[in-house]
Design an enzyme around this catalytic site. Structure first.
Site, PDB file in Angstrom:
ATOM      1  N   CYS A 195      40.936  14.607  81.479  1.00 25.55           N
ATOM      2  CA  CYS A 195      42.054  15.220  80.761  1.00 25.55           C
ATOM      3  C   CYS A 195      41.523  16.248  79.773  1.00 25.55           C
ATOM      4  CB  CYS A 195      42.934  14.168  80.107  1.00 25.55           C
ATOM      5  SG  CYS A 195      42.047  12.839  79.286  1.00 25.55           S
ATOM      6  N   SER A 196      41.528  15.936  78.482  1.00 28.67           N
ATOM      7  CA  SER A 196      41.110  16.954  77.510  1.00 28.67           C
ATOM      8  C   SER A 196      40.505  16.315  76.268  1.00 28.67           C
ATOM      9  CB  SER A 196      42.309  17.808  77.114  1.00 28.67           C
ATOM     10  OG  SER A 196      43.332  16.973  76.608  1.00 28.67           O
ATOM     11  N   CYS A 197      39.818  15.178  76.429  1.00 30.40           N
ATOM     12  CA  CYS A 197      39.232  14.498  75.277  1.00 30.40           C
ATOM     13  C   CYS A 197      38.266  15.443  74.561  1.00 30.40           C
ATOM     14  CB  CYS A 197      38.506  13.233  75.715  1.00 30.40           C
ATOM     15  SG  CYS A 197      39.649  12.050  76.447  1.00 30.40           S
TER      16      CYS A 197
ATOM     17  N   CYS B 140      35.827  17.205  79.646  1.00 32.95           N
ATOM     18  CA  CYS B 140      36.525  15.953  79.937  1.00 32.95           C
ATOM     19  C   CYS B 140      37.123  16.149  81.315  1.00 32.95           C
ATOM     20  CB  CYS B 140      37.638  15.661  78.923  1.00 32.95           C
ATOM     21  SG  CYS B 140      38.637  14.251  79.447  1.00 32.95           S
TER      22      CYS B 140
HETATM   23 FE    FE Z   1      40.325  13.471  78.210  1.00 32.23          FE
END
Ligand code: FE
Length: 192
Positions: free
Chosen positions: A100-102, A97
């Site tokens: 961000c951190s999906c 991602c």
């Molecule tokens: Fe994300």
């Protein structure tokens, strides 16, 4: 901040939310149970082992991963759709991602720290072969590396290649070969 400080702050926050009637205790217990016991890479490993064992399920998984994963009893936590991409000797898929951190919580649990780091997020896109090399993953020189950028609505998971010498193994035995990292695409599934 020490772990103890964090625990104290969390408890203070929880008391405040309960006192103000913003959350209810059973809801908090439910969320803790979800993250401690029901989400995690064991779910994704079962999906992969099923796909390796059952060609019809694999076809459904690659066609519509959201439905195939629900069929196995794993519900999306944030209403996201899932796409599963298949590794072959000629294609290595890698998930990131960049924003961000999906991450697919229902099948892989919470993301590892490195997945959320700025170096991984930028280098997975700019130098995926370098990232794979750092994870010790060798791929053929003529293989294609495909990078998939997960987001809030759509999250990717890799179907790793079934390792050699696994004919006749049960779904449970196969599951043990499927690591979280192999479903992010930075490594291959384990050899038996
Ligand atoms: Fe994300």
């Amino acid at each position: 901040m020490s772990d103890e400080d964090v625990a104290l702050r969390v408890r203070a926050l929880e008391s405040l939310l309960l006192e103000k009637g913003l959350v209810e205790a059973p809801a908090i217990d439910e969320i803790i149970d979800l993250f401690e016991n029901r989400l995690g890479p064991q779910n994704g490993a079962r999906v992969v082992a099923r796909a390796w064992s059952d060609p019809d399920f694999k076809a459904r998984l690659l066609e519509n991963a959201t439905d195939a994963i629900v069929e196995m009893g794993y519900e999306a936590v944030q209403g996201e759709d899932m796409v599963v991409v298949e590794n072959t000797p000629k294609v290595q898929n890698l998930v990131v991602c960049t924003l961000c951190s999906c991450f697919p919580w229902a099948t892989l649990g919470l993301p590892p720290v490195w997945y959320k780091s700025a170096p991984y997020r930028s280098r997975a896109a700019s130098d995926p072969r370098g990232v794979l090399a750092e994870f010790g993953t060798e791929i053929a020189a003529d293989a294609e590396v495909r990078v998939w950028d997960s987001n809030a609505e759509l999250r990717y998971m890799v179907l790793p290649e079934r390792p050699a010498d696994t004919n006749g193994m049960s779904e449970d035995e196969l599951m043990a070969l499927v690591t979280r990292d192999s479903m992010i695409g930075v490594t291959k599934a384990l050899a038996p």
